[in-house]
Scaffold this motif. Structure first.
Motif, PDB file in Angstrom:
ATOM      1  N   ARG A 183      28.035  55.587  94.042  1.00  0.00           N
ATOM      2  CA  ARG A 183      29.364  54.705  93.187  1.00  0.00           C
ATOM      3  C   ARG A 183      30.517  55.136  93.060  1.00  0.00           C
ATOM      4  NH1 ARG A 183      26.245  49.894  92.327  1.00  0.00           N
ATOM      5  NH2 ARG A 183      24.465  50.442  90.913  1.00  0.00           N
ATOM      6  N   SER A 184      31.598  54.294  93.101  1.00  0.00           N
ATOM      7  CA  SER A 184      32.680  54.884  92.925  1.00  0.00           C
ATOM      8  C   SER A 184      33.452  54.676  91.532  1.00  0.00           C
ATOM      9  CB  SER A 184      33.817  54.017  93.722  1.00  0.00           C
ATOM     10  OG  SER A 184      33.935  52.794  93.237  1.00  0.00           O
ATOM     11  N   LEU A 185      34.087  55.556  90.897  1.00  0.00           N
ATOM     12  CA  LEU A 185      34.494  55.576  89.628  1.00  0.00           C
ATOM     13  C   LEU A 185      35.188  54.318  89.295  1.00  0.00           C
ATOM     14  CD1 LEU A 185      35.924  59.145  88.731  1.00  0.00           C
ATOM     15  CD2 LEU A 185      33.812  58.054  87.746  1.00  0.00           C
ATOM     16  N   MET A 186      36.044  53.705  90.094  1.00  0.00           N
ATOM     17  CA  MET A 186      36.710  52.383  89.807  1.00  0.00           C
ATOM     18  C   MET A 186      35.552  51.360  89.559  1.00  0.00           C
ATOM     19  SD  MET A 186      39.831  51.267  89.618  1.00  0.00           S
ATOM     20  CE  MET A 186      40.802  52.189  90.703  1.00  0.00           C
ATOM     21  N   PHE A 216      42.716  42.045  83.132  1.00  0.00           N
ATOM     22  CA  PHE A 216      41.567  42.833  83.281  1.00  0.00           C
ATOM     23  C   PHE A 216      41.828  43.924  84.121  1.00  0.00           C
ATOM     24  CE2 PHE A 216      37.622  43.323  86.261  1.00  0.00           C
ATOM     25  CZ  PHE A 216      36.837  43.577  85.292  1.00  0.00           C
ATOM     26  N   GLY A 217      42.396  43.413  85.529  1.00  0.00           N
ATOM     27  CA  GLY A 217      42.554  44.461  86.519  1.00  0.00           C
ATOM     28  C   GLY A 217      43.450  45.552  86.177  1.00  0.00           C
ATOM     29  N   ARG A 218      44.664  45.380  85.440  1.00  0.00           N
ATOM     30  CA  ARG A 218      45.512  46.316  85.127  1.00  0.00           C
ATOM     31  C   ARG A 218      44.854  47.266  83.984  1.00  0.00           C
ATOM     32  NH1 ARG A 218      47.001  45.395  88.967  1.00  0.00           N
ATOM     33  NH2 ARG A 218      48.998  44.712  89.690  1.00  0.00           N
ATOM     34  N   TYR A 219      44.034  46.693  82.953  1.00  0.00           N
ATOM     35  CA  TYR A 219      43.306  47.738  81.906  1.00  0.00           C
ATOM     36  C   TYR A 219      42.170  48.466  82.753  1.00  0.00           C
ATOM     37  CZ  TYR A 219      45.882  44.646  78.356  1.00  0.00           C
ATOM     38  OH  TYR A 219      46.601  44.129  77.866  1.00  0.00           O
ATOM     39  N   VAL A 220      41.553  47.905  83.615  1.00  0.00           N
ATOM     40  CA  VAL A 220      40.641  48.562  84.047  1.00  0.00           C
ATOM     41  C   VAL A 220      40.925  49.771  85.077  1.00  0.00           C
ATOM     42  CG1 VAL A 220      38.727  48.668  85.936  1.00  0.00           C
ATOM     43  CG2 VAL A 220      38.708  46.829  84.342  1.00  0.00           C
ATOM     44  N   ILE A 221      42.181  49.450  85.822  1.00  0.00           N
ATOM     45  CA  ILE A 221      42.944  50.704  86.655  1.00  0.00           C
ATOM     46  C   ILE A 221      43.525  51.535  85.692  1.00  0.00           C
ATOM     47  CG2 ILE A 221      44.803  51.027  88.157  1.00  0.00           C
ATOM     48  CD1 ILE A 221      44.175  48.164  89.635  1.00  0.00           C
ATOM     49  N   THR A 222      44.104  51.083  84.658  1.00  0.00           N
ATOM     50  CA  THR A 222      44.854  51.983  83.613  1.00  0.00           C
ATOM     51  C   THR A 222      43.911  52.955  83.046  1.00  0.00           C
ATOM     52  OG1 THR A 222      46.439  50.519  83.300  1.00  0.00           O
ATOM     53  CG2 THR A 222      46.195  52.402  81.636  1.00  0.00           C
ATOM     54  N   THR A 223      42.525  52.491  82.653  1.00  0.00           N
ATOM     55  CA  THR A 223      41.373  53.411  82.114  1.00  0.00           C
ATOM     56  C   THR A 223      41.085  54.369  83.157  1.00  0.00           C
ATOM     57  OG1 THR A 223      40.793  51.503  80.568  1.00  0.00           O
ATOM     58  CG2 THR A 223      39.135  53.396  81.029  1.00  0.00           C
ATOM     59  N   PHE A 224      41.095  53.867  84.154  1.00  0.00           N
ATOM     60  CA  PHE A 224      40.430  54.878  85.558  1.00  0.00           C
ATOM     61  C   PHE A 224      41.590  55.969  85.521  1.00  0.00           C
ATOM     62  CE2 PHE A 224      41.283  55.686  89.997  1.00  0.00           C
ATOM     63  CZ  PHE A 224      40.249  56.536  90.166  1.00  0.00           C
ATOM     64  N   VAL A 225      42.737  55.686  85.550  1.00  0.00           N
ATOM     65  CA  VAL A 225      43.905  56.533  85.882  1.00  0.00           C
ATOM     66  C   VAL A 225      44.057  57.646  84.985  1.00  0.00           C
ATOM     67  CG1 VAL A 225      46.564  56.844  86.254  1.00  0.00           C
ATOM     68  CG2 VAL A 225      45.031  54.933  87.481  1.00  0.00           C
ATOM     69  N   LYS A 226      43.881  57.055  83.533  1.00  0.00           N
ATOM     70  CA  LYS A 226      44.277  57.948  82.254  1.00  0.00           C
ATOM     71  C   LYS A 226      43.037  58.570  82.137  1.00  0.00           C
ATOM     72  CE  LYS A 226      47.366  57.894  80.172  1.00  0.00           C
ATOM     73  NZ  LYS A 226      48.594  58.782  80.184  1.00  0.00           N
ATOM     74  N   GLY A 227      41.611  58.099  82.180  1.00  0.00           N
ATOM     75  CA  GLY A 227      40.530  58.880  82.132  1.00  0.00           C
ATOM     76  C   GLY A 227      40.325  59.875  83.053  1.00  0.00           C
TER      77      GLY A 227
END
Length: 614
Positions: A183-186, A216-227
């Motif tokens: 799996r990838s985190l993204m 959807f895409g921006r919130y997922v990417i932002t969660t990945f980056v900040k998390g």
């Protein structure tokens, strides 16, 4: 002390080494509030009727700081140092709510609320303490794990030798790890967002629809980056189609602490509905503990940790017995961590509402025990140093055959039940006010410190806390399975700390933000991402178990209970982060698992050997 403060203010412009010891009326300023050492320091034998000015000012402001800390002195118009007692609900209001409250927190049954008064509360506490002491005394001869020093009364517990992981559990774990899909985190974040729809919690503060091309895409990417604790501009170098400015804008304008808490609760609820989560617990217990997080040294808000010897803060987590994080705080290094044990339980808005809380040594304060009991929580910390533990007798006449030395000299260390009875109304006012949100538990506990000698609220909470703490310590000494459960729970939170730090790998784990709100958000992002990975791992484990069952494996629930969802070998953290998985909507997941976990509820698994984060 306030008179002495006024005297210091009257002479604040003085430049000499000495000031008069007489007030405006010619009377000597009363400094009896200070210790003998301070009194000797401010008085000069060669100058009768005068104080050493600098020493006098230091004495006054030291005392003032202590009084402000304990709440014995308040500042009118202040937020941090206001009179906290004014925030309590009036007794008339409390009376209307008391019957329902008592039933809700388990202090009374439906038919008992009418007779629940000061005397009933006193008898209830007396019975609790007498029952605990009698049971511990009667069970001591058969308690092979406990030895009480006859001279000092210090208890010693024989170390429990873990049996280790069952061979069948180890074989099952190896098979699961071998079959875990890469799996990838993204991809993990994207799939959980599709399944649980936690991303819908986020949006602009105005409440309007987000004016983003692909929210959807921006919130997922932002969660990945900040998390993962990557900076937005560093992340943009590895993620195609986004800019650092865009990521920073979305994180600042569309994510708040409150919304992150709601998204975390969504994942907790989804995880609780999975059958496999029953292998790890039923959600009734939680463990609270903190771990150090690095910050930059040139940060006005950073504090240097005495324990770790470096600047930073504390990520304080409440971890369910099912492994997920119910609530997370970011607190300064110097604060009393016990303050936040109750806060996280009250702020947890998920469907998982634990009634038992385990903590480390920080959770052994008497006021915390008292407040936990009044709020309906069973506080059971892990005890490491028994030399500092004091046990209290129900009465001066109480004596015991086997455990009497635990309580020290006969007739001493006795609970003042008269005080508890006299303060009944105030205790109920405080408890109901905290439950109703009129005053926060952290504000209350910050004031109920041991230095608050004159505070009647502190003394009442101290006495109730002594009752509950003594009963719980005796339970801990007498019940070996209970000790193993507490150890397993605290091991889970320590494993979670390692797991979430493995996920928050960006910037070498250093929190780059100086704003305390952004630091808190960073911890929430990390908890959200960590819960997403735990949820996804649980689904992958369940799918593999279904495959094994179809292949004829005999899956014992005790074996699954020893397999942690903190698995990492199959997760790819580094390299380029393609976003194509954001556009792939997964099939609906199956929460069911044909394994009977009811056999685990009789006694929680003794899981000192729970698999840690790999």
């Amino acid at each position: 002390m306030l008179d002495a403060l006024a005297h210091a203010q009257r002479h604040q412009s003085a430049r000499g080494e000495y000031i008069t010891a007489l007030d405006e009326e010619g009377k000597e300023v009363d400094i009896s509030f200070a210790t003998q050492n301070w009194r000797r320091a401010v008085a000069d034998k060669t100058r009768s009727g005068q104080f050493v000015r600098k020493h006098f000012e230091a004495m006054v402001f030291t005392a003032l700081a202590e009084e402000l800390r304990t709440g014995d002195v308040a500042v009118v118009g202040s937020e941090e140092y206001a009179d906290w007692s004014e925030q309590l609900l009036a007794w008339e209001v409390v009376q209307e709510k008391l019957a329902a409250y008592l039933v809700e927190v388990g202090l009374a049954e439906e038919g008992e609320t009418a007779e629940f008064d000061a005397q009933f509360f006193r008898r209830q506490l007396e019975d609790k303490l007498r029952g605990a002491t009698a049971a511990a005394d009667a069970g001591y001869p058969d308690n092979e794990g406990l030895v009480i020093d006859p001279e000092t009364g210090t208890p010693a517990l024989k170390p429990h030798r873990s049996e280790g992981q069952r061979p069948s559990a180890k074989r099952l774990e190896q098979e699961i790890k071998a079959r875990m899909p890469e799996r990838s985190l993204m991809g993990i974040v994207a799939r959980t967002a599709y399944w649980v729809e936690w991303w819908r919690r986020f949006g602009p503060a105005s409440g309007n629809e987000p004016k983003l091309e692909d929210p959807f895409g921006r919130y997922v990417i932002t969660t990945f980056v900040k998390g993962t604790n990557m900076g937005p501009y560093e992340a943009a170098r590895h993620i195609p189609g986004v800019s650092g400015h865009e990521l920073s804008y979305v994180a600042n304008r569309h994510f708040s602490i409150a919304l992150l808490n709601e998204a975390i609760a969504d994942l907790v609820n989804a995880h609780a509905r999975l059958d496999i989560s029953q292998a790890w617990g039923d959600g009734t217990a939680v463990a609270a503990d903190g771990t150090h997080m690095d910050t930059y040294l040139d940060n006005l808000l950073a504090e240097t940790s005495v324990r770790y010897g470096k600047p930073g803060g504390i990520a304080y987590h409440h971890i369910s017995d099912t492994y997920v994080a119910l609530f997370t705080h970011f607190i300064p290094c110097g604060v009393w961590e016990a303050v936040y044990i109750i806060v996280g339980l009250l702020k947890n808005t998920s469907e998982v509402q634990p009634t038992t809380v385990h903590a480390d040594t920080q959770g052994q304060s008497q006021p915390v025990f008292a407040l936990a009991h009044l709020l309906g929580f069973d506080l059971m910390p892990r005890i490491r140093n028994w030399k500092d533990c004091m046990f209290y007798r129900p009465s001066r006449q109480s004596e015991y055959v086997h455990i009497d030395t635990l309580f020290g000299e006969p007739g001493k260390h006795v609970i003042d039940f008269d005080l508890i009875e006299s303060q009944f109304r105030h205790l109920m006012r405080v408890a109901v006010s905290v439950r109703e949100g009129a005053i926060s538990s952290s504000t209350l506990l910050k004031r109920l410190r041991s230095g608050s000698r004159k505070n009647a609220t502190y003394t009442a909470f101290r006495e109730v806390g002594r009752v509950i703490r003594t009963a719980q310590l005796l339970r801990y000494l007498s019940d070996a399975p209970l000790r193993r459960r507490v150890t397993a729970a605290t091991n889970k939170v320590e494993s979670f700390n390692r797991f979430c730090q493995w996920i928050g790998f960006g910037n070498r784990g250093v929190i780059a933000d100086n704003d305390p709100v952004e630091q808190e958000k960073a911890m929430k992002f990390n908890a959200l991402l960590t819960n997403a990975v735990i949820f996804h791992n649980a689904l992958d484990i369940a799918e593999i178990v279904r495959q094994l069952l179809e292949e004829g494996w005999q899956i014992e629930p005790e074996d699954l209970a020893q397999i942690s969802p903190y698995l990492t070998e199959h997760i790819n953290r580094f390299g380029e982060y393609p976003t194509h998985e954001l556009g792939i909507q997964p099939e609906a997941y199956d929460p069911r698992l044909d394994v009977d976990f009811t056999v685990l509820r009789g006694d929680a698994p003794t899981s000192e050997s729970y698999s840690p984060a790999a």
